[in-house]
Design an enzyme around this catalytic site. Structure first.
Site, PDB file in Angstrom:
ATOM      1  N   LYS A 123      -6.758   4.809 -16.066  1.00  0.00           N
ATOM      2  CA  LYS A 123      -6.056   3.577 -15.685  1.00  0.00           C
ATOM      3  C   LYS A 123      -6.362   2.489 -16.700  1.00  0.00           C
ATOM      4  O   LYS A 123      -7.467   1.960 -16.743  1.00  0.00           O
ATOM      5  CB  LYS A 123      -6.474   3.100 -14.299  1.00  0.00           C
ATOM      6  CG  LYS A 123      -5.546   1.992 -13.759  1.00  0.00           C
ATOM      7  CD  LYS A 123      -6.193   1.152 -12.681  1.00  0.00           C
ATOM      8  CE  LYS A 123      -6.895  -0.063 -13.225  1.00  0.00           C
ATOM      9  NZ  LYS A 123      -5.993  -1.069 -13.857  1.00  0.00           N
ATOM     10  N   GLU A 143      -3.714  -3.475 -16.221  1.00  0.00           N
ATOM     11  CA  GLU A 143      -2.300  -3.755 -15.964  1.00  0.00           C
ATOM     12  C   GLU A 143      -1.755  -4.826 -16.904  1.00  0.00           C
ATOM     13  O   GLU A 143      -0.536  -4.973 -17.054  1.00  0.00           O
ATOM     14  CB  GLU A 143      -2.098  -4.185 -14.509  1.00  0.00           C
ATOM     15  CG  GLU A 143      -2.754  -5.490 -14.111  1.00  0.00           C
ATOM     16  CD  GLU A 143      -4.185  -5.321 -13.613  1.00  0.00           C
ATOM     17  OE1 GLU A 143      -4.653  -6.194 -12.875  1.00  0.00           O
ATOM     18  OE2 GLU A 143      -4.840  -4.317 -13.986  1.00  0.00           O
ATOM     19  N   THR A 167     -16.551  -6.472 -10.880  1.00  0.00           N
ATOM     20  CA  THR A 167     -15.777  -5.261 -10.609  1.00  0.00           C
ATOM     21  C   THR A 167     -16.651  -4.027 -10.726  1.00  0.00           C
ATOM     22  O   THR A 167     -16.535  -3.086  -9.927  1.00  0.00           O
ATOM     23  CB  THR A 167     -14.583  -5.164 -11.565  1.00  0.00           C
ATOM     24  OG1 THR A 167     -13.782  -6.340 -11.432  1.00  0.00           O
ATOM     25  CG2 THR A 167     -13.738  -3.945 -11.261  1.00  0.00           C
ATOM     26  N   GLU A 218     -19.899  -0.134 -18.357  1.00  0.00           N
ATOM     27  CA  GLU A 218     -20.203  -1.097 -19.421  1.00  0.00           C
ATOM     28  C   GLU A 218     -19.634  -2.429 -18.976  1.00  0.00           C
ATOM     29  O   GLU A 218     -18.424  -2.600 -18.880  1.00  0.00           O
ATOM     30  CB  GLU A 218     -19.583  -0.636 -20.749  1.00  0.00           C
ATOM     31  CG  GLU A 218     -20.244  -1.288 -21.966  1.00  0.00           C
ATOM     32  CD  GLU A 218     -19.482  -2.494 -22.482  1.00  0.00           C
ATOM     33  OE1 GLU A 218     -19.726  -3.592 -21.938  1.00  0.00           O
ATOM     34  OE2 GLU A 218     -18.673  -2.331 -23.397  1.00  0.00           O
ATOM     35  N   CYS A 264     -16.847  -8.051 -25.536  1.00  0.00           N
ATOM     36  CA  CYS A 264     -18.041  -7.969 -24.687  1.00  0.00           C
ATOM     37  C   CYS A 264     -19.319  -8.210 -25.474  1.00  0.00           C
ATOM     38  O   CYS A 264     -20.320  -8.667 -24.921  1.00  0.00           O
ATOM     39  CB  CYS A 264     -18.094  -6.616 -23.981  1.00  0.00           C
ATOM     40  SG  CYS A 264     -18.074  -5.196 -25.091  1.00  0.00           S
ATOM     41  N   GLU A 281     -21.002 -15.180 -18.812  1.00  0.00           N
ATOM     42  CA  GLU A 281     -20.144 -14.624 -19.840  1.00  0.00           C
ATOM     43  C   GLU A 281     -18.790 -15.328 -19.771  1.00  0.00           C
ATOM     44  O   GLU A 281     -17.978 -15.074 -18.888  1.00  0.00           O
ATOM     45  CB  GLU A 281     -19.967 -13.116 -19.651  1.00  0.00           C
ATOM     46  CG  GLU A 281     -19.171 -12.476 -20.777  1.00  0.00           C
ATOM     47  CD  GLU A 281     -18.967 -10.980 -20.584  1.00  0.00           C
ATOM     48  OE1 GLU A 281     -18.928 -10.252 -21.587  1.00  0.00           O
ATOM     49  OE2 GLU A 281     -18.850 -10.543 -19.428  1.00  0.00           O
TER      50      GLU A 281
END
Length: 477
Positions: free
Chosen positions: A157, A160, A214, A232, A266, A367
């Site tokens: 996935k 989106e 998430t 990660e 990241c 972050e």
């Protein structure tokens, strides 16, 4: 349901895709389960699977310009960055295409003359692979290539927001000879099609790259079926500069570390930690150059940085500017949208530098995932290490010094998965990538990135079995 895919440069619709439903995701899982259980892919030799990966690399190189163009339209990054991404993706497939030998059984020594003891490396099974929007093609390749080499089937996935190059990659997998049902693609939102990949009992492993929040939800969902998890989850990455560093080079790299891909990386070096003796001049020059960064269309050769990925993400970055100002940080560059008329339809934000930052600030600890540098001071090696480790994350960091003993000492003490010395940002497919602490679980890339997708099995064969006579010996009858 149809979803428009938006070009972040001007908000034009570049494509429309059909979002999957939960039922579609479950059907894809079932296809992957059937394909794995029939063994048509997992029973092939590692060398055969490696050859398929090398064909994928060939096809990526063949279609490089089309894929790079799509990546720039989808993410807003410069075409130069997108071409580098495609090259890096091909390198990942080639690396794993050369790693078939790592899957060969290994003999365990010391078991005895009449015993064969070996370790087999078998595929985990069905893998759910969830990739982020900032490097949609590259991050997906870090998962797909080792999963396929190990003999797994998968359901992938993409975000989106940026699914287009992943669609192209899966077309190439089919062209390269990956059998039907082995590599399955579902498009849509996390709650609708991502959640089943972490919850479903027929998924044996879930690999996710994205936000901490998430990742925590995925880890909790995966606990119900005790499936393997690889996560990660980003970082807040220190870039530490000692006074003996080559300051001109360190300044140049500080800008790239923080502002490459508009800071949507990241491992961005957005937490700049400077020795007090060089602080003022260093900050002044970083701020001056930040104000000169050329924003624009990713297809314009003069563009140095593109837009942020969406209006929602720009709003998040802007909220952190407000937070920093409230906390007392001193804005020395940027902090606003650009003024150029040609940029008004895009999600642009000026490269931003904050000085007078303190370790307890949210601006320093959170972050922000945007083009924001925070600057802190240190006076000693011990303080530099303390500040570098003063984060819930532990993904990456940099150390700048011409004293290589000092640099190695600091690198050793930093609790981050990657530490660069007199550099910032490069990665190698053959070197493990991942983080300490809340930056995640497990590793991608390198041999460890392959073995995340394997189950080691110990097979012990007695060549001369004989009765042990431990219980109920015949002479006692």
């Amino acid at each position: 349901m149809s979803r428009p895919i938006i070009n972040p440069f001007d908000q034009s619709v570049i494509a429309e895709v059909e979002d999957a439903t939960r039922a579609d995701a479950e059907a894809a899982i079932a296809r992957a389960r059937t394909a794995f259980d029939d063994g048509a892919w997992s029973s092939t030799s590692p060398e055969h699977r490696a050859a398929v990966l090398n064909r994928v690399a060939d096809l990526l190189e063949r279609d490089k310009e089309d894929i790079a163009r799509t990546e720039t339209l989808d993410t807003g990054k410069t075409i130069v960055e997108s071409r580098i991404d495609v090259d890096d993706v091909a390198a990942v497939f080639r690396y794993y295409g050369g790693l078939a030998g790592a899957l060969h059984p290994k003999i365990v020594p010391g078991a005895g003359a009449d015993v064969i003891s070996r370790i087999d490396y078998e595929p985990v099974g069905v893998c759910g692979l969830i990739a982020p929007w900032n490097y949609p093609l590259l991050q997906m390749s870090w998962k797909v290539a080792p999963a396929l080499l190990a003999g797994n089937t998968l359901v992938a996935k993409p975000s989106e927001v940026t699914p287009l190059t992943t669609i192209l990659l899966f077309q190439l997998l089919d062209e390269a000879g990956v059998p039907d049902g082995v590599a399955n693609l579902v498009l849509g939102t996390g709650p609708e099609v991502g959640a089943p990949l972490s919850e479903h009992r027929d998924v044996d492993l879930v690999s996710f790259t994205g936000s901490l929040a998430t990742g925590q939800r995925i880890m909790a969902s995966a606990a119900g079926t005790v499936k393997k998890v690889a996560l990660e989850l980003g970082g807040k990455n220190p870039n530490i500069v000692f006074p003996d560093a080559d300051l001109e080079t360190a300044i140049d790299y500080a800008l790239t570390a923080a502002f490459f891909h508009a800071g949507q990386v990241c491992s961005s070096g957005t937490r700049l930690i400077l020795h007090e003796s060089i602080h003022d001049d260093f900050v002044a020059e970083v701020a001056r150059r930040a104000d000169l960064v050329k924003l624009g269309n990713g297809f314009d050769e003069d563009t140095e940085s593109g837009p942020l990925v969406s209006a929602e993400h720009r709003a998040k970055v802007e909220s952190y500017v407000e937070i920093g100002l409230r906390e007392g940080a001193r804005l020395v560059a940027g902090g606003k949208r650009p003024d150029e008329p040609e940029l008004q339809n895009g999600f642009f934000f000026r490269p931003t530098v904050f000085a007078d930052c303190r370790r307890e600030m949210r601006l320093v600890q959170d972050e922000t995932f945007g083009p924001i540098i925070t600057v802190e001071k240190f006076s000693s090696e011990a303080e530099a290490v303390f500040l570098g480790n003063d984060t819930d994350y532990g993904l990456a960091g940099g150390v700048w010094s011409q004293d290589l003993d000092l640099a190695q000492r600091v690198a050793k003490r930093l609790r981050h998965g990657t530490v660069w010395i007199n550099d910032f940002g490069p990665y190698l497919p053959q070197a493990e990538w991942g983080g300490f602490k809340r930056s995640g679980v497990g590793r991608e890339l390198g041999a460890s990135g392959l073995h995340e997708y394997c189950e080691p099995k110990h097979v012990y064969q007695n060549l001369k079995p004989a009765a042990q006579n431990w219980f109920a010996r015949k002479d006692r009858a």
